[in-house]
Design a protein around this motif. Structure first.
Motif, PDB file in Angstrom:
ATOM      1  N   GLU A 178      23.752  30.075  32.583  1.00 34.45           N
ATOM      2  CA  GLU A 178      23.948  29.336  33.871  1.00 34.45           C
ATOM      3  C   GLU A 178      24.544  30.486  35.052  1.00 34.45           C
ATOM      4  O   GLU A 178      24.143  30.319  36.134  1.00 34.45           O
ATOM      5  N   ALA A 179      25.464  31.097  34.692  1.00 35.31           N
ATOM      6  CA  ALA A 179      25.958  32.167  35.368  1.00 35.31           C
ATOM      7  C   ALA A 179      25.032  33.224  35.885  1.00 35.31           C
ATOM      8  O   ALA A 179      24.767  33.707  37.122  1.00 35.31           O
ATOM      9  N   ALA A 180      23.946  33.732  34.991  1.00 34.65           N
ATOM     10  CA  ALA A 180      22.886  34.736  35.305  1.00 34.65           C
ATOM     11  C   ALA A 180      21.938  33.877  36.146  1.00 34.65           C
ATOM     12  O   ALA A 180      21.596  34.614  37.017  1.00 34.65           O
ATOM     13  N   ALA A 181      21.620  32.394  36.021  1.00 35.72           N
ATOM     14  CA  ALA A 181      20.691  31.907  36.853  1.00 35.72           C
ATOM     15  C   ALA A 181      21.197  31.869  38.255  1.00 35.72           C
ATOM     16  O   ALA A 181      20.551  32.058  39.425  1.00 35.72           O
ATOM     17  N   ALA A 182      22.667  31.546  38.249  1.00 41.33           N
ATOM     18  CA  ALA A 182      23.021  31.514  39.713  1.00 41.33           C
ATOM     19  C   ALA A 182      23.397  33.097  40.461  1.00 41.33           C
ATOM     20  O   ALA A 182      23.067  32.947  41.657  1.00 41.33           O
ATOM     21  N   ILE A 183      23.320  33.839  39.704  1.00 39.25           N
ATOM     22  CA  ILE A 183      23.443  35.302  40.261  1.00 39.25           C
ATOM     23  C   ILE A 183      22.051  35.598  40.814  1.00 39.25           C
ATOM     24  O   ILE A 183      21.519  36.075  41.791  1.00 39.25           O
ATOM     25  N   ALA A 184      20.856  35.085  39.963  1.00 43.88           N
ATOM     26  CA  ALA A 184      19.554  35.433  40.064  1.00 43.88           C
ATOM     27  C   ALA A 184      19.058  34.730  41.292  1.00 43.88           C
ATOM     28  O   ALA A 184      17.914  35.029  42.065  1.00 43.88           O
ATOM     29  N   ALA A 185      19.506  33.653  41.535  1.00 45.83           N
ATOM     30  CA  ALA A 185      19.108  32.525  42.639  1.00 45.83           C
ATOM     31  C   ALA A 185      19.366  33.047  44.076  1.00 45.83           C
ATOM     32  O   ALA A 185      20.056  34.128  44.229  1.00 45.83           O
ATOM     33  N   PRO A 186      18.378  32.840  44.857  1.00 46.77           N
ATOM     34  CA  PRO A 186      18.503  33.307  46.350  1.00 46.77           C
ATOM     35  C   PRO A 186      19.885  32.954  46.858  1.00 46.77           C
ATOM     36  O   PRO A 186      20.447  31.859  46.636  1.00 46.77           O
ATOM     37  N   PRO A 187      20.451  34.011  47.614  1.00 45.60           N
ATOM     38  CA  PRO A 187      21.783  33.479  48.323  1.00 45.60           C
ATOM     39  C   PRO A 187      21.924  32.388  49.062  1.00 45.60           C
ATOM     40  O   PRO A 187      20.747  32.192  49.896  1.00 45.60           O
ATOM     41  N   VAL A 188      22.760  31.773  49.429  1.00 50.99           N
ATOM     42  CA  VAL A 188      23.018  30.767  50.404  1.00 50.99           C
ATOM     43  C   VAL A 188      23.907  31.060  51.374  1.00 50.99           C
ATOM     44  O   VAL A 188      24.990  31.795  51.343  1.00 50.99           O
ATOM     45  N   GLN A 189      23.875  30.568  52.592  1.00 51.90           N
ATOM     46  CA  GLN A 189      24.865  30.873  53.587  1.00 51.90           C
ATOM     47  C   GLN A 189      26.210  30.211  53.226  1.00 51.90           C
ATOM     48  O   GLN A 189      26.486  29.072  52.746  1.00 51.90           O
ATOM     49  N   GLY A 190      27.168  31.022  53.300  1.00 48.41           N
ATOM     50  CA  GLY A 190      28.523  30.931  52.928  1.00 48.41           C
ATOM     51  C   GLY A 190      29.675  31.688  53.563  1.00 48.41           C
ATOM     52  O   GLY A 190      29.473  32.445  54.609  1.00 48.41           O
ATOM     53  N   VAL A 191      30.967  31.332  52.939  1.00 49.62           N
ATOM     54  CA  VAL A 191      31.968  32.358  53.530  1.00 49.62           C
ATOM     55  C   VAL A 191      32.684  32.769  52.262  1.00 49.62           C
ATOM     56  O   VAL A 191      32.486  32.483  50.978  1.00 49.62           O
ATOM     57  N   VAL A 192      33.444  34.153  52.575  1.00 49.53           N
ATOM     58  CA  VAL A 192      34.175  34.658  51.610  1.00 49.53           C
ATOM     59  C   VAL A 192      35.800  34.618  52.001  1.00 49.53           C
ATOM     60  O   VAL A 192      35.968  34.611  53.213  1.00 49.53           O
ATOM     61  N   VAL A 193      36.689  34.748  51.410  1.00 46.52           N
ATOM     62  CA  VAL A 193      38.218  34.782  51.558  1.00 46.52           C
ATOM     63  C   VAL A 193      38.633  35.932  50.846  1.00 46.52           C
ATOM     64  O   VAL A 193      38.072  36.509  50.077  1.00 46.52           O
ATOM     65  N   LEU A 194      40.047  36.544  51.527  1.00 45.75           N
ATOM     66  CA  LEU A 194      40.689  37.558  50.665  1.00 45.75           C
ATOM     67  C   LEU A 194      41.761  36.950  49.734  1.00 45.75           C
ATOM     68  O   LEU A 194      42.719  36.222  50.224  1.00 45.75           O
ATOM     69  N   GLY A 195      41.285  36.971  48.728  1.00 45.00           N
ATOM     70  CA  GLY A 195      42.118  36.282  47.495  1.00 45.00           C
ATOM     71  C   GLY A 195      43.717  36.700  47.699  1.00 45.00           C
ATOM     72  O   GLY A 195      44.086  37.540  48.194  1.00 45.00           O
ATOM     73  N   PRO A 196      44.439  35.826  46.750  1.00 43.13           N
ATOM     74  CA  PRO A 196      45.917  35.934  46.817  1.00 43.13           C
ATOM     75  C   PRO A 196      46.467  37.280  46.128  1.00 43.13           C
ATOM     76  O   PRO A 196      47.302  37.766  46.329  1.00 43.13           O
ATOM     77  N   ASN A 197      45.356  37.914  45.637  1.00 45.68           N
ATOM     78  CA  ASN A 197      45.913  39.466  45.152  1.00 45.68           C
ATOM     79  C   ASN A 197      45.713  40.424  45.910  1.00 45.68           C
ATOM     80  O   ASN A 197      45.998  41.775  45.613  1.00 45.68           O
ATOM     81  N   SER A 198      45.200  40.297  47.062  1.00 46.53           N
ATOM     82  CA  SER A 198      45.020  41.509  48.239  1.00 46.53           C
ATOM     83  C   SER A 198      46.284  41.685  48.558  1.00 46.53           C
ATOM     84  O   SER A 198      47.272  40.767  48.916  1.00 46.53           O
ATOM     85  N   ARG A 199      46.476  43.053  49.016  1.00 46.52           N
ATOM     86  CA  ARG A 199      47.785  43.594  49.192  1.00 46.52           C
ATOM     87  C   ARG A 199      47.624  44.759  50.052  1.00 46.52           C
ATOM     88  O   ARG A 199      46.686  45.610  49.830  1.00 46.52           O
ATOM     89  N   VAL A 200      48.493  45.121  50.791  1.00 49.99           N
ATOM     90  CA  VAL A 200      48.843  46.405  51.530  1.00 49.99           C
ATOM     91  C   VAL A 200      49.793  47.291  51.032  1.00 49.99           C
ATOM     92  O   VAL A 200      50.862  46.884  50.820  1.00 49.99           O
ATOM     93  N   LEU A 201      49.501  48.404  50.609  1.00 48.75           N
ATOM     94  CA  LEU A 201      50.671  49.317  49.841  1.00 48.75           C
ATOM     95  C   LEU A 201      50.740  50.652  50.657  1.00 48.75           C
ATOM     96  O   LEU A 201      49.735  51.231  51.453  1.00 48.75           O
ATOM     97  N   MET A 202      52.022  51.045  50.677  1.00 47.02           N
ATOM     98  CA  MET A 202      52.257  52.275  51.744  1.00 47.02           C
ATOM     99  C   MET A 202      53.247  53.119  51.006  1.00 47.02           C
ATOM    100  O   MET A 202      54.143  52.693  50.315  1.00 47.02           O
ATOM    101  N   GLU A 203      53.118  54.334  51.207  1.00 48.51           N
ATOM    102  CA  GLU A 203      53.971  55.486  50.204  1.00 48.51           C
ATOM    103  C   GLU A 203      53.628  56.740  50.932  1.00 48.51           C
ATOM    104  O   GLU A 203      53.042  56.832  51.837  1.00 48.51           O
ATOM    105  N   PHE A 204      54.785  57.742  50.703  1.00 49.40           N
ATOM    106  CA  PHE A 204      54.828  58.804  51.507  1.00 49.40           C
ATOM    107  C   PHE A 204      54.595  60.159  50.560  1.00 49.40           C
ATOM    108  O   PHE A 204      54.848  60.173  49.463  1.00 49.40           O
ATOM    109  N   ARG A 205      53.764  61.004  51.003  1.00 50.13           N
ATOM    110  CA  ARG A 205      53.387  62.287  50.289  1.00 50.13           C
ATOM    111  C   ARG A 205      53.502  63.316  51.494  1.00 50.13           C
ATOM    112  O   ARG A 205      52.907  63.399  52.490  1.00 50.13           O
TER     113      ARG A 205
END
Length: 232
Positions: A1-28
């Motif tokens: 079922e997952a393989a069929a979903a990936i092989a199917a033509p794409p549909v119009q939709g949206v994406v989001v930046l998931g909760p694990n997205s983050r910004v990290l800063m450090e000094f070198r």
């Protein structure tokens, strides 16, 4: 079922930046290194086409940007623009990008506009000296120590809608004094200016021989007049 979903033509939709997205800063070496760890999340069961690539324009002053190992092969960086081409498969498309933010003063404002909704705002900054971070979008700011013993400021905030701009205020950044650099640049400019003037003057002398020829002619005429007087 997952393989069929990936092989199917794409549909119009949206994406989001998931909760694990983050910004990290450090000094070198007192240079601020910034890393975006982005989870582009497609919650649909099929591939989605968002109507074009997923584009993130990095903050003003970003330099040396590059896509890091472990990122999706569809992610590329050109200058200060991150581009992730679709369509996006179900689940997470992981993208990590790193760049430098140069600063000449202890205070720096960073602005980043997100092209998709950000489900959870998380920013971590290595704490050096009295460095502090603030943002009107933060709900909490605290200190955490990594396993290596490095101290970080960890800030979090609520979700941000698509098109919103994250504004960060960094204070008490480590910054070298610009006086030696300015003095060195001024001396270098003066030396270059003198060299150009000497080269120009020398070039003018070489290009225009008339003054020397006139002087030589006058000298020869004077000698000729003296010889004529002596002959008489």
């Amino acid at each position: 079922e997952a393989a069929a979903a990936i092989a199917a033509p794409p549909v119009q939709g949206v994406v989001v930046l998931g909760p694990n997205s983050r910004v990290l800063m450090e000094f070198r070496d007192d240079t601020l290194q910034v890393f975006y760890v982005l989870d582009i999340l497609n919650n649909a069961r099929t591939r989605v086409d968002i109507g074009g690539p997923f584009i993130v324009d990095l903050p003003s002053g970003a330099a040396g940007a590059s896509v890091l190992e472990g990122s999706s092969p569809t992610a590329t960086v050109s200058g200060d623009r991150l581009t992730v081409t679709g369509p996006f498969a179900p689940g997470v498309t992981s993208v990590q990008v790193g760049f430098q933010l140069r600063h000449d003063s202890p205070n720096l404002e960073v602005q980043q506009t997100w092209p998709a909704p950000l489900e959870q705002l998380t920013v971590a900054v290595e704490k050096v000296g009295a460095l502090s971070i603030s943002s009107p979008q933060f709900s909490t700011v605290g200190e955490v120590r990594a396993e290596t013993g490095t101290l970080f400021l960890l800030a979090s905030g609520p979700a941000l809608p698509a098109g919103s701009t994250l504004t960060l205020q960094l204070s008490n950044l480590p910054a070298h004094s610009q006086t030696p650099r300015l003095v060195a640049l001024s001396l270098a400019a003066a030396i270059i200016g003198v060299g150009i003037w000497l080269a120009f003057a020398s070039g003018q002398a070489r290009r225009d021989p008339r003054p020397r020829l006139i002087e030589r002619r006058d000298g020869l005429l004077a000698k000729l007049a003296a010889l004529e007087m002596r002959r008489k």
